[in-house]
Design a protein around this motif. Structure first.
Motif, PDB file in Angstrom:
ATOM      1  N   THR A 117     -40.127  21.013 -51.952  1.00  0.00           N
ATOM      2  CA  THR A 117     -39.955  20.473 -50.596  1.00  0.00           C
ATOM      3  C   THR A 117     -39.065  19.230 -50.635  1.00  0.00           C
ATOM      4  O   THR A 117     -38.103  19.114 -49.853  1.00  0.00           O
ATOM      5  CB  THR A 117     -41.326  20.127 -49.981  1.00  0.00           C
ATOM      6  OG1 THR A 117     -42.116  21.318 -49.923  1.00  0.00           O
ATOM      7  CG2 THR A 117     -41.160  19.557 -48.584  1.00  0.00           C
ATOM      8  N   THR A 118     -39.342  18.320 -51.540  1.00  0.00           N
ATOM      9  CA  THR A 118     -38.551  17.099 -51.653  1.00  0.00           C
ATOM     10  C   THR A 118     -37.123  17.412 -52.099  1.00  0.00           C
ATOM     11  O   THR A 118     -36.162  16.862 -51.564  1.00  0.00           O
ATOM     12  CB  THR A 118     -39.210  16.107 -52.631  1.00  0.00           C
ATOM     13  OG1 THR A 118     -40.542  15.862 -52.200  1.00  0.00           O
ATOM     14  CG2 THR A 118     -38.433  14.808 -52.692  1.00  0.00           C
ATOM     15  N   LEU A 119     -36.976  18.307 -53.053  1.00  0.00           N
ATOM     16  CA  LEU A 119     -35.647  18.671 -53.537  1.00  0.00           C
ATOM     17  C   LEU A 119     -34.801  19.275 -52.424  1.00  0.00           C
ATOM     18  O   LEU A 119     -33.632  18.905 -52.240  1.00  0.00           O
ATOM     19  CB  LEU A 119     -35.765  19.648 -54.716  1.00  0.00           C
ATOM     20  CG  LEU A 119     -34.457  20.044 -55.384  1.00  0.00           C
ATOM     21  CD1 LEU A 119     -33.767  18.835 -55.999  1.00  0.00           C
ATOM     22  CD2 LEU A 119     -34.722  21.110 -56.445  1.00  0.00           C
ATOM     23  N   ASN A 120     -35.387  20.176 -51.650  1.00  0.00           N
ATOM     24  CA  ASN A 120     -34.661  20.776 -50.516  1.00  0.00           C
ATOM     25  C   ASN A 120     -34.256  19.722 -49.497  1.00  0.00           C
ATOM     26  O   ASN A 120     -33.146  19.783 -48.957  1.00  0.00           O
ATOM     27  CB  ASN A 120     -35.493  21.880 -49.857  1.00  0.00           C
ATOM     28  CG  ASN A 120     -35.601  23.102 -50.743  1.00  0.00           C
ATOM     29  OD1 ASN A 120     -34.735  23.369 -51.577  1.00  0.00           O
ATOM     30  ND2 ASN A 120     -36.677  23.850 -50.572  1.00  0.00           N
ATOM     31  N   ARG A 121     -35.123  18.765 -49.234  1.00  0.00           N
ATOM     32  CA  ARG A 121     -34.802  17.697 -48.281  1.00  0.00           C
ATOM     33  C   ARG A 121     -33.647  16.841 -48.793  1.00  0.00           C
ATOM     34  O   ARG A 121     -32.738  16.499 -48.061  1.00  0.00           O
ATOM     35  CB  ARG A 121     -36.037  16.833 -48.026  1.00  0.00           C
ATOM     36  CG  ARG A 121     -35.802  15.674 -47.059  1.00  0.00           C
ATOM     37  CD  ARG A 121     -37.051  14.850 -46.813  1.00  0.00           C
ATOM     38  NE  ARG A 121     -37.736  14.371 -48.001  1.00  0.00           N
ATOM     39  CZ  ARG A 121     -37.345  13.318 -48.721  1.00  0.00           C
ATOM     40  NH1 ARG A 121     -36.274  12.633 -48.392  1.00  0.00           N
ATOM     41  NH2 ARG A 121     -38.047  12.945 -49.785  1.00  0.00           N
ATOM     42  N   LEU A 122     -33.680  16.515 -50.079  1.00  0.00           N
ATOM     43  CA  LEU A 122     -32.643  15.660 -50.653  1.00  0.00           C
ATOM     44  C   LEU A 122     -31.286  16.365 -50.760  1.00  0.00           C
ATOM     45  O   LEU A 122     -30.240  15.716 -50.714  1.00  0.00           O
ATOM     46  CB  LEU A 122     -33.067  15.157 -52.040  1.00  0.00           C
ATOM     47  CG  LEU A 122     -34.226  14.191 -52.071  1.00  0.00           C
ATOM     48  CD1 LEU A 122     -34.653  13.893 -53.511  1.00  0.00           C
ATOM     49  CD2 LEU A 122     -33.871  12.894 -51.350  1.00  0.00           C
ATOM     50  N   LYS A 123     -31.301  17.679 -50.906  1.00  0.00           N
ATOM     51  CA  LYS A 123     -30.061  18.436 -51.022  1.00  0.00           C
ATOM     52  C   LYS A 123     -29.323  18.607 -49.703  1.00  0.00           C
ATOM     53  O   LYS A 123     -28.158  18.932 -49.677  1.00  0.00           O
ATOM     54  CB  LYS A 123     -30.335  19.816 -51.628  1.00  0.00           C
ATOM     55  CG  LYS A 123     -30.557  19.794 -53.108  1.00  0.00           C
ATOM     56  CD  LYS A 123     -30.784  21.219 -53.577  1.00  0.00           C
ATOM     57  CE  LYS A 123     -30.358  21.420 -54.997  1.00  0.00           C
ATOM     58  NZ  LYS A 123     -30.538  22.819 -55.418  1.00  0.00           N
ATOM     59  N   GLN A 124     -30.035  18.386 -48.596  1.00  0.00           N
ATOM     60  CA  GLN A 124     -29.423  18.595 -47.278  1.00  0.00           C
ATOM     61  C   GLN A 124     -28.441  17.511 -46.932  1.00  0.00           C
ATOM     62  O   GLN A 124     -28.402  16.436 -47.316  1.00  0.00           O
ATOM     63  CB  GLN A 124     -30.472  18.677 -46.195  1.00  0.00           C
ATOM     64  CG  GLN A 124     -31.303  19.932 -46.329  1.00  0.00           C
ATOM     65  CD  GLN A 124     -32.398  20.019 -45.275  1.00  0.00           C
ATOM     66  OE1 GLN A 124     -32.571  19.132 -44.457  1.00  0.00           O
ATOM     67  NE2 GLN A 124     -33.117  21.119 -45.292  1.00  0.00           N
TER      68      GLN A 124
END
Length: 124
Positions: A117-124
């Motif tokens: 979840t955090t990784l997806n948020r940071l990649k956006q």
């Protein structure tokens, strides 16, 4: 002519030694930096690379709202590790310095879900 070949051989040997020992020193500096500023987080293996006698793993992790992707050599080819999660020791001072702990697999589903979840948020 023989003297010229001798000098070229000596120069090549010196360059090789400088590069070899420079790499060893850099590895030691990174390891010391990680040990002195250690933070443990989770990394995900994204790919592997294999060569004749060794290989390595590519992995991704994040720290302080930044995402890092790196490669680390391993004794084997890392097959079967893609998509798995492991602990990684990083330096809080230089977060690009990391050492994945392939003997410490993360299997806790809530930790993995939070990581993704955090990784997806940071990649956006």
């Amino acid at each position: 002519m023989a003297l010229k070949k001798y000098l070229i051989s000596i120069i090549v040997l010196i360059v090789f030694c400088v590069l070899f020992f420079g790499g060893l020193i850099n590895t030691k500096i990174e390891a010391d930096n990680i040990e002195q500023n250690k933070h443990v987080t989770i990394a995900k293996i994204t790919n592997t690379s294999s060569k004749r006698r060794s290989g390595g793993v590519y992995y991704i992790y994040f720290f302080a709202n930044s995402v890092y992707t790196t490669f680390e050599s391993t004794a084997d080819n890392g097959r079967g590790l893609v998509g798995k999660y492991f602990e990684v020791n990083i330096s809080t001072k230089n977060p690009e310095y990391s050492m994945i702990q392939l003997d410490k697999e993360v299997t806790n589903t809530s930790s993995i879900k939070e990581f993704n979840t955090t990784l997806n948020r940071l990649k956006q």
